[in-house]
Design a protein around this motif. Structure first.
Motif, PDB file in Angstrom:
ATOM      1  N   ALA A 147       0.841  -1.205   0.000  1.00  0.00           N
ATOM      2  CA  ALA A 147       0.000   0.000   0.000  1.00  0.00           C
ATOM      3  C   ALA A 147       0.870   1.247   0.000  1.00  0.00           C
ATOM      4  O   ALA A 147       0.530   2.262  -0.633  1.00  0.00           O
ATOM      5  CB  ALA A 147      -0.912  -0.006   1.222  1.00  0.00           C
ATOM      6  N   GLY A 148       2.032   1.175   0.660  1.00  0.00           N
ATOM      7  CA  GLY A 148       2.946   2.316   0.755  1.00  0.00           C
ATOM      8  C   GLY A 148       3.546   2.690  -0.598  1.00  0.00           C
ATOM      9  O   GLY A 148       3.998   3.823  -0.789  1.00  0.00           O
ATOM     10  N   ALA A 149       3.528   1.747  -1.539  1.00  0.00           N
ATOM     11  CA  ALA A 149       4.102   2.031  -2.859  1.00  0.00           C
ATOM     12  C   ALA A 149       3.108   2.754  -3.769  1.00  0.00           C
ATOM     13  O   ALA A 149       3.460   3.185  -4.876  1.00  0.00           O
ATOM     14  CB  ALA A 149       4.546   0.723  -3.505  1.00  0.00           C
ATOM     15  N   ILE A 150       1.862   2.870  -3.348  1.00  0.00           N
ATOM     16  CA  ILE A 150       0.831   3.571  -4.150  1.00  0.00           C
ATOM     17  C   ILE A 150       0.791   5.029  -3.681  1.00  0.00           C
ATOM     18  O   ILE A 150       0.951   5.308  -2.488  1.00  0.00           O
ATOM     19  CB  ILE A 150      -0.558   2.905  -3.930  1.00  0.00           C
ATOM     20  CG1 ILE A 150      -0.518   1.408  -4.294  1.00  0.00           C
ATOM     21  CG2 ILE A 150      -1.675   3.637  -4.660  1.00  0.00           C
ATOM     22  CD1 ILE A 150      -0.335   1.098  -5.756  1.00  0.00           C
ATOM     23  N   GLY A 181      -3.967   9.113  -2.249  1.00  0.00           N
ATOM     24  CA  GLY A 181      -5.203   9.271  -3.021  1.00  0.00           C
ATOM     25  C   GLY A 181      -5.616   8.008  -3.751  1.00  0.00           C
ATOM     26  O   GLY A 181      -6.689   7.952  -4.339  1.00  0.00           O
ATOM     27  N   SER A 182      -4.769   6.969  -3.720  1.00  0.00           N
ATOM     28  CA  SER A 182      -5.109   5.649  -4.277  1.00  0.00           C
ATOM     29  C   SER A 182      -5.656   5.737  -5.697  1.00  0.00           C
ATOM     30  O   SER A 182      -6.593   5.022  -6.066  1.00  0.00           O
ATOM     31  CB  SER A 182      -6.134   4.926  -3.370  1.00  0.00           C
ATOM     32  OG  SER A 182      -5.659   4.881  -2.057  1.00  0.00           O
ATOM     33  N   ALA A 183      -5.114   6.662  -6.495  1.00  0.00           N
ATOM     34  CA  ALA A 183      -5.541   6.850  -7.892  1.00  0.00           C
ATOM     35  C   ALA A 183      -7.068   6.937  -8.000  1.00  0.00           C
ATOM     36  O   ALA A 183      -7.687   6.343  -8.882  1.00  0.00           O
ATOM     37  CB  ALA A 183      -4.983   5.730  -8.780  1.00  0.00           C
ATOM     38  N   GLY A 184      -7.657   7.682  -7.077  1.00  0.00           N
ATOM     39  CA  GLY A 184      -9.100   7.965  -7.160  1.00  0.00           C
ATOM     40  C   GLY A 184     -10.005   6.950  -6.483  1.00  0.00           C
ATOM     41  O   GLY A 184     -11.209   7.190  -6.331  1.00  0.00           O
ATOM     42  N   ASP A 221      -3.311  -3.625  -4.496  1.00  0.00           N
ATOM     43  CA  ASP A 221      -2.491  -2.680  -3.725  1.00  0.00           C
ATOM     44  C   ASP A 221      -3.212  -1.343  -3.542  1.00  0.00           C
ATOM     45  O   ASP A 221      -3.098  -0.698  -2.495  1.00  0.00           O
ATOM     46  CB  ASP A 221      -1.133  -2.450  -4.402  1.00  0.00           C
ATOM     47  CG  ASP A 221      -0.314  -3.742  -4.475  1.00  0.00           C
ATOM     48  OD1 ASP A 221      -0.829  -4.781  -4.009  1.00  0.00           O
ATOM     49  OD2 ASP A 221       0.804  -3.711  -4.999  1.00  0.00           O
ATOM     50  N   HIS A 222      -3.961  -0.923  -4.591  1.00  0.00           N
ATOM     51  CA  HIS A 222      -4.761   0.306  -4.436  1.00  0.00           C
ATOM     52  C   HIS A 222      -5.830   0.094  -3.367  1.00  0.00           C
ATOM     53  O   HIS A 222      -6.128   0.993  -2.587  1.00  0.00           O
ATOM     54  CB  HIS A 222      -5.431   0.684  -5.770  1.00  0.00           C
ATOM     55  CG  HIS A 222      -4.471   1.151  -6.816  1.00  0.00           C
ATOM     56  ND1 HIS A 222      -3.856   0.277  -7.690  1.00  0.00           N
ATOM     57  CD2 HIS A 222      -4.003   2.391  -7.124  1.00  0.00           C
ATOM     58  CE1 HIS A 222      -3.063   0.969  -8.501  1.00  0.00           C
ATOM     59  NE2 HIS A 222      -3.128   2.253  -8.174  1.00  0.00           N
ATOM     60  N   GLN A 251      -6.827   1.889   4.154  1.00  0.00           N
ATOM     61  CA  GLN A 251      -6.196   2.599   5.279  1.00  0.00           C
ATOM     62  C   GLN A 251      -6.477   4.097   5.204  1.00  0.00           C
ATOM     63  O   GLN A 251      -6.683   4.752   6.223  1.00  0.00           O
ATOM     64  CB  GLN A 251      -4.702   2.281   5.342  1.00  0.00           C
ATOM     65  CG  GLN A 251      -4.474   0.785   5.599  1.00  0.00           C
ATOM     66  CD  GLN A 251      -3.080   0.428   6.090  1.00  0.00           C
ATOM     67  OE1 GLN A 251      -2.306   1.263   6.549  1.00  0.00           O
ATOM     68  NE2 GLN A 251      -2.748  -0.857   6.001  1.00  0.00           N
ATOM     69  N   GLU A 252      -6.528   4.642   3.958  1.00  0.00           N
ATOM     70  CA  GLU A 252      -6.887   6.065   3.833  1.00  0.00           C
ATOM     71  C   GLU A 252      -8.337   6.286   4.279  1.00  0.00           C
ATOM     72  O   GLU A 252      -8.635   7.241   5.002  1.00  0.00           O
ATOM     73  CB  GLU A 252      -6.723   6.533   2.373  1.00  0.00           C
ATOM     74  CG  GLU A 252      -5.267   6.639   1.956  1.00  0.00           C
ATOM     75  CD  GLU A 252      -5.058   7.189   0.541  1.00  0.00           C
ATOM     76  OE1 GLU A 252      -3.920   7.570   0.228  1.00  0.00           O
ATOM     77  OE2 GLU A 252      -6.027   7.219  -0.259  1.00  0.00           O
ATOM     78  N   GLY A 253      -9.223   5.384   3.846  1.00  0.00           N
ATOM     79  CA  GLY A 253     -10.649   5.526   4.206  1.00  0.00           C
ATOM     80  C   GLY A 253     -10.842   5.492   5.723  1.00  0.00           C
ATOM     81  O   GLY A 253     -11.653   6.248   6.280  1.00  0.00           O
TER      82      GLY A 253
END
Ligand SMILES: Nc1ncnc2c1ncn2[C@@H]1O[C@H](COP(=O)(O)OP(=O)(O)O)[C@@H](O)[C@H]1O
Ligand SMILES: O=C(CO)[C@@H](O)[C@H](O)COP(=O)(O)O
Length: 494
Positions: free
Chosen positions: A331-334, A337-340, A374-375, A381-383
């Protein structure tokens, strides 16, 4: 003398043994190794077996003894922290009458709403500091209405930690703190709430005697002492809900101090000296471990039900054998914003901060040509971090403005990505400490039995191991605003 702490979490039991002379942890274990499930016999329901908790507690104590790092006979007191608001009912022979209806079960929302109206909003809020909501009293009323044959056999009603204490000692007690988390406590009259008991028609005899949180709640039974190789007669000298206990563990005891956890549920917990409440009960107020009538100490608690449980679901569903640290790495490599891709984490029962709405966990804007597992790991985690920000804004509306939040380096706070997203979306620095709830419970037992002269003394050597400060808020803010817009649309639809 050594201290034993037990943390009855939703996903596992943790046990630690602590030396009070140094406040150092001698050993810690978790049982079982894999996370325990929540049973859901109907959508929105959530139950666990109290006897399963007890079996896991016994196994955890046997496991820690087997490490050989201390003599179990040196343990002199036991402290218990437990998942809050769950309903446990036993008959006169201390036999469990039904599985526990746990904190994230949603079946009693309407029962609580009706009680709020009839008792009266002003009276509920000023005396109970909450709506009866979806807490233990409403869950008990559900049993009374729907399972009258079980209700008729109830001798005592208790919280999960009271049950573990009963299994250890044969005695059943409660405290103002545990009764407040069940919405049975009247803060103005400092007694069981007559309003709640009369409205629901609960007999006072169903409730165990009230003791201070730090006091002797019973003494280890001979049969259990033999089973667990412990010394007969040692006291259970501390019992607390896991969130007030987490605050205690982080030395969060005075007004303005704030703690957080991100386990199965996520919580921000701030201490106040006011009998304050949110008029909509989106955040709740309960008695803190050090609350007394002369020295008021209230815990203002924001809870997000769907936190680590969503991370676990994503790992189990999309991880194909990956560990949490593998997932954090991927996840850290993305990019931020997780590409939207946006994820709402609200799939574990009625969310208090959303006025007890059950909107479900939701994925938005999946691009099938772009997004990978991965996104998903990152957007999860962002959510979760964004849900904390949304809830913290409600706490801010109610006058709580943390300048720093303390958390144990445990659960989701082990993920650098989650911690970064939390700090930058809330714009509040986080101090991480090397401890967990079972260590806090052990030290709580030491306070209860008098080996420490004060709470402060028990946690004097507890120093932060890391400070994470905001530096990327500008990058997270637009993503949060986008996430919030999606949430607000969903709240209108549902
Ligand atoms: N290394 C890790 N990185 C990120 N999240 C983790 C990690 N380890 C555990 N977690 C999260 O923490 C949750 C368990 O937290 P815990 O505090 O043990 O739960 P509880 O007290 O509710 O039983 C897991 O469901 C998982 O989502
Ligand atoms: O309901 C709440 C707090 O009000 C939850 O925080 C429960 O206390 C469960 O805790 P965890 O098992 O997630 O630690």
């Amino acid at each position: 003398m050594l201290l034993l702490g037990i943390d009855v979490g939703t996903s596992s039991i943790k046990v630690s043994v602590v030396d009070p002379a140094t406040q150092k942890t001698i050993s810690s274990v978790q049982y079982p190794e894999t996370e325990t499930e929540i049973n859901s016999p109907q959508p929105g329901w959530a139950e666990q077996s109290p006897e399963m908790w007890w079996d896991h507690v016994s196994q955890a104590i046997l496991k820690i003894n087997a490490l050989g790092s201390f003599d179990p006979k040196d343990i002199g007191a036991i402290g218990i922290a437990y998942q809050m608001h769950g309903l446990v009912v036993v008959d006169q022979h201390q036999q469990v009458l039904r599985d526990s209806i746990i904190w994230c079960d949603s079946r009693a929302v309407e029962i609580g709403n009706a009680a709020f109206e009839v008792i009266g909003e002003e009276k509920s809020l000023s005396h109970l500091l909450n709506s009866p909501g979806n807490f233990t009293a409403s869950k008990l009323a559900w049993v009374k209405e729907n399972q009258p044959e079980i209700y008729a056999k109830i001798d005592k009603v208790m919280l999960p930690g009271d049950f573990i204490s009963m299994k250890l000692t044969g005695e059943i007690t409660s405290s103002p703190s545990s009764l407040s988390e069940g919405i049975f406590w009247d803060f103005q009259n400092e007694q069981l709430s007559e309003d709640v008991l009369n409205y629901f028609g609960f007999d006072k005899k169903l409730f165990p005697p009230v003791r201070p949180v730090f006091s002797e709640h019973g003494y280890l039974k001979e049969s259990i002492a033999e089973l667990l190789s412990l010394r007969k007669g040692i006291p259970v000298s501390y019992k607390s809900g896991d969130q007030p206990n987490n605050a205690l563990s982080l030395n969060v005891l005075q007004p303005g101090e704030v703690a957080a956890t991100a386990g199965t549920s996520g919580v921000i917990y701030g201490v106040s000296d006011q009998l304050a409440y949110d008029p909509q009960s989106r955040v709740n107020t309960f008695a803190h471990v050090n609350h007394s009538s002369e020295n008021k100490r209230l815990g203002v608690l924001l809870c997000i039900n769907g936190t680590g449980i969503l991370n676990r679901w994503a790992k189990n569903t999309f991880g194909h054998g990956l560990s949490y640290s593998d997932i954090n790495h991927k996840a850290g490599a993305i990019a931020i914003g997780s590409a939207g891709l946006r994820i709402l984490p609200f799939g574990n029962g009625a969310e208090r901060m959303l006025n007890n709405k059950l909107i479900g966990a939701q994925f938005h804007h999946i691009d099938l040509n772009l997004h990978t597992a991965d996104h998903i790991f990152r957007a999860v985690q962002e959510g979760i971090a964004f849900a904390f920000r949304y809830g913290l804004d409600i706490m801010r509306e109610n006058g709580m403005f943390p300048t720093v939040i303390r958390a144990g380096k445990a659960n989701l706070f082990q993920s650098a990505l989650f911690t970064e997203a939390f700090v930058n979306s809330t714009n509040v620095p986080v101090e991480l400490y090397d401890n967990d709830g079972s260590v806090g419970a052990a030290l709580g037992a030491g306070i209860g039995v008098g080996v420490f002269s004060s709470e402060k003394e028990a946690f004097q050597n507890n120093k932060a191991i890391q400070l994470i400060e905001p530096g990327k808020s500008d990058c997270y803010e637009p993503v949060y605003q986008d996430w919030k817009e999606i949430l607000q649309e969903q709240l209108i639809i549902k």
